[in-house]
Design a protein around this motif. Sequence first.
Motif, mmCIF file in Angstrom:
data_model
loop_
_atom_site.group_PDB
_atom_site.id
_atom_site.type_symbol
_atom_site.label_atom_id
_atom_site.label_comp_id
_atom_site.label_asym_id
_atom_site.label_seq_id
_atom_site.Cartn_x
_atom_site.Cartn_y
_atom_site.Cartn_z
ATOM 1 N N GLY A 296 0.988 -1.174 -0.101
ATOM 2 C CA GLY A 296 0.081 -0.183 0.143
ATOM 3 C C GLY A 296 0.951 1.269 0.108
ATOM 4 N N LEU A 297 0.333 2.481 -0.202
ATOM 5 C CA LEU A 297 0.970 3.519 -0.217
ATOM 6 C C LEU A 297 1.601 3.888 1.076
ATOM 7 C CD1 LEU A 297 1.945 6.038 -1.893
ATOM 8 C CD2 LEU A 297 -0.141 7.371 -1.008
ATOM 9 N N GLU A 298 1.101 3.432 2.296
ATOM 10 C CA GLU A 298 1.973 3.689 3.493
ATOM 11 C C GLU A 298 3.048 2.909 3.589
ATOM 12 O OE1 GLU A 298 0.908 3.871 8.320
ATOM 13 O OE2 GLU A 298 -0.636 3.277 6.897
ATOM 14 N N GLN A 299 2.936 1.554 3.271
ATOM 15 C CA GLN A 299 4.223 0.647 3.380
ATOM 16 C C GLN A 299 5.236 1.064 2.335
ATOM 17 O OE1 GLN A 299 0.977 -0.509 2.945
ATOM 18 N NE2 GLN A 299 0.701 -1.175 5.177
ATOM 19 N N ALA A 300 4.791 1.647 1.152
ATOM 20 C CA ALA A 300 5.851 2.009 0.350
ATOM 21 C C ALA A 300 6.405 3.407 0.757
ATOM 22 C CB ALA A 300 4.992 2.292 -1.173
ATOM 23 N N PHE A 301 5.693 4.275 0.993
ATOM 24 C CA PHE A 301 6.318 5.381 1.833
ATOM 25 C C PHE A 301 7.352 5.129 2.914
ATOM 26 C CE2 PHE A 301 6.054 8.605 5.220
ATOM 27 C CZ PHE A 301 6.543 9.684 4.676
ATOM 28 N N VAL A 302 6.951 4.090 3.701
ATOM 29 C CA VAL A 302 7.961 3.868 4.794
ATOM 30 C C VAL A 302 9.155 3.161 3.967
ATOM 31 C CG1 VAL A 302 8.394 2.195 6.665
ATOM 32 C CG2 VAL A 302 6.291 3.512 6.554
ATOM 33 N N ALA A 303 8.938 2.200 3.021
ATOM 34 C CA ALA A 303 10.181 1.565 2.313
ATOM 35 C C ALA A 303 11.064 2.632 1.619
ATOM 36 C CB ALA A 303 9.538 0.793 1.227
ATOM 37 N N ILE A 304 10.450 3.612 1.090
ATOM 38 C CA ILE A 304 11.378 4.561 0.393
ATOM 39 C C ILE A 304 12.141 5.333 1.378
ATOM 40 C CG2 ILE A 304 11.115 6.693 -1.019
ATOM 41 C CD1 ILE A 304 8.804 5.256 -2.719
ATOM 42 N N THR A 305 11.458 5.959 2.405
ATOM 43 C CA THR A 305 12.317 6.886 3.235
ATOM 44 C C THR A 305 13.080 6.003 4.277
ATOM 45 O OG1 THR A 305 10.335 6.653 4.769
ATOM 46 C CG2 THR A 305 10.179 8.583 3.574
ATOM 47 N N GLU A 306 12.887 4.783 4.746
ATOM 48 C CA GLU A 306 13.997 3.796 5.173
ATOM 49 C C GLU A 306 15.074 3.495 4.209
ATOM 50 O OE1 GLU A 306 12.106 0.248 6.589
ATOM 51 O OE2 GLU A 306 11.154 1.356 8.457
ATOM 52 N N ALA A 307 14.828 3.285 3.034
ATOM 53 C CA ALA A 307 16.092 3.227 2.208
ATOM 54 C C ALA A 307 16.909 4.422 2.129
ATOM 55 C CB ALA A 307 15.590 3.013 0.930
ATOM 56 N N GLU A 308 16.173 5.466 1.998
ATOM 57 C CA GLU A 308 16.962 6.767 2.059
ATOM 58 C C GLU A 308 17.849 7.220 3.349
ATOM 59 O OE1 GLU A 308 18.339 10.245 0.013
ATOM 60 O OE2 GLU A 308 17.199 8.376 -0.644
ATOM 61 N N GLU A 309 17.155 6.760 4.483
ATOM 62 C CA GLU A 309 17.837 6.789 5.896
ATOM 63 C C GLU A 309 19.017 6.008 5.792
ATOM 64 O OE1 GLU A 309 18.435 8.401 9.547
ATOM 65 O OE2 GLU A 309 16.560 8.918 8.197
ATOM 66 N N ALA A 310 18.816 4.818 5.356
ATOM 67 C CA ALA A 310 19.908 3.748 5.347
ATOM 68 C C ALA A 310 21.122 4.459 4.638
ATOM 69 C CB ALA A 310 19.537 2.456 4.669
ATOM 70 N N LYS A 311 20.800 5.048 3.413
ATOM 71 C CA LYS A 311 21.949 5.556 2.629
ATOM 72 C C LYS A 311 22.911 6.696 3.223
ATOM 73 C CE LYS A 311 19.843 6.253 -1.413
ATOM 74 N NZ LYS A 311 19.405 6.536 -2.794
ATOM 75 N N THR A 312 22.146 7.603 3.990
ATOM 76 C CA THR A 312 22.512 8.700 4.556
ATOM 77 C C THR A 312 22.950 8.276 6.267
ATOM 78 O OG1 THR A 312 20.300 9.558 5.190
ATOM 79 C CG2 THR A 312 21.080 10.278 3.031
ATOM 80 N N ALA A 313 22.848 7.361 6.508
ATOM 81 C CA ALA A 313 23.272 7.093 7.862
ATOM 82 C C ALA A 313 24.721 6.907 8.042
ATOM 83 C CB ALA A 313 22.741 5.857 8.291
#
Length: 313
Positions: A296-313
Amino acid sequence: MVRMTTTTAPPATSAVAFERVSKAYDGVPAVDTLTLDLRPGETVALLGPNGAGKSTTLDLLLGLRRPDSGTVRVFGGDPRAAITAGRVGAMLQSGGLMGEVTVRELVGLACALHPRPHPVDDVLAHADLTRIAGRDVGRLSGGQEQRVRFALATAGANDLIVLDEPTTGMDVTSRQAFWATMREQADRGRAVLFATHYLEEADAIADRVLVLYRGRLLADGTAAEIKARAGARRITFDLAGIDEAVTERLRSLPFLAGLDVSGRTVRLRSGDADATVHALYGLGIYPHNLEVAGLGLEQAFVAITEAEEAKTA
């Protein structure tokens, strides 16, 4: 529902254009080289976690703040000029309402001040406020206050409507009526931009979804495109007797992008659902009520932002 038929001005090619816009506070970027374009007739959802830059983006669009660099244009010109001309209506969370006047008096004032006003009775009816028009604003519920803010934002023939968390405090019936009204506005050529934490509203209502993260535009597309971009599927099933050992085995599954255990229910996000389910049985785990579906859009939103967080951590 009352229709307001005042003719709007011919739309420009872009309702809103940001060109490499940046804004920082005390050296911390709130908006970072943001470029985006909103067109007349679109309904656009602005999503992002707290601190993503949504409020600053809206402030820049409305001329409440000036960018440190870059250009913000509304209908081809300065945002403040568009607002002065009555082309922009805004429904913001910040700022209070005058509590000592009646609903009719407050809405009447907004109509009187608008360069292209609608009749007061039409605005009240459009916002479902007719029955409480004589009540003092200070005696309204939270949902009723939101409807008053909506009336103030639509007191005249705006070409762009900007909404910040517009349905907070509204019941289900009011929310449905509100979004039916917004869709009508877009169908008549107006651009509608709304920031929301109700991702199901963005999924159901928006023609486009913009995802902000740390002031940058992380994703821009339809809800379906955002969900596809997440590149994962959702796997849900029930297990009896979940303990730490079972949880550790679940964490070892291939292509796993997310794991949530709540009671007997397990929710996984996977980059390759077929391989993950195959491996699940290979671990000797036999799920009940197994379901595999797109995010769903909520899960996709979480997945996209978590992936970006992992890249910038």
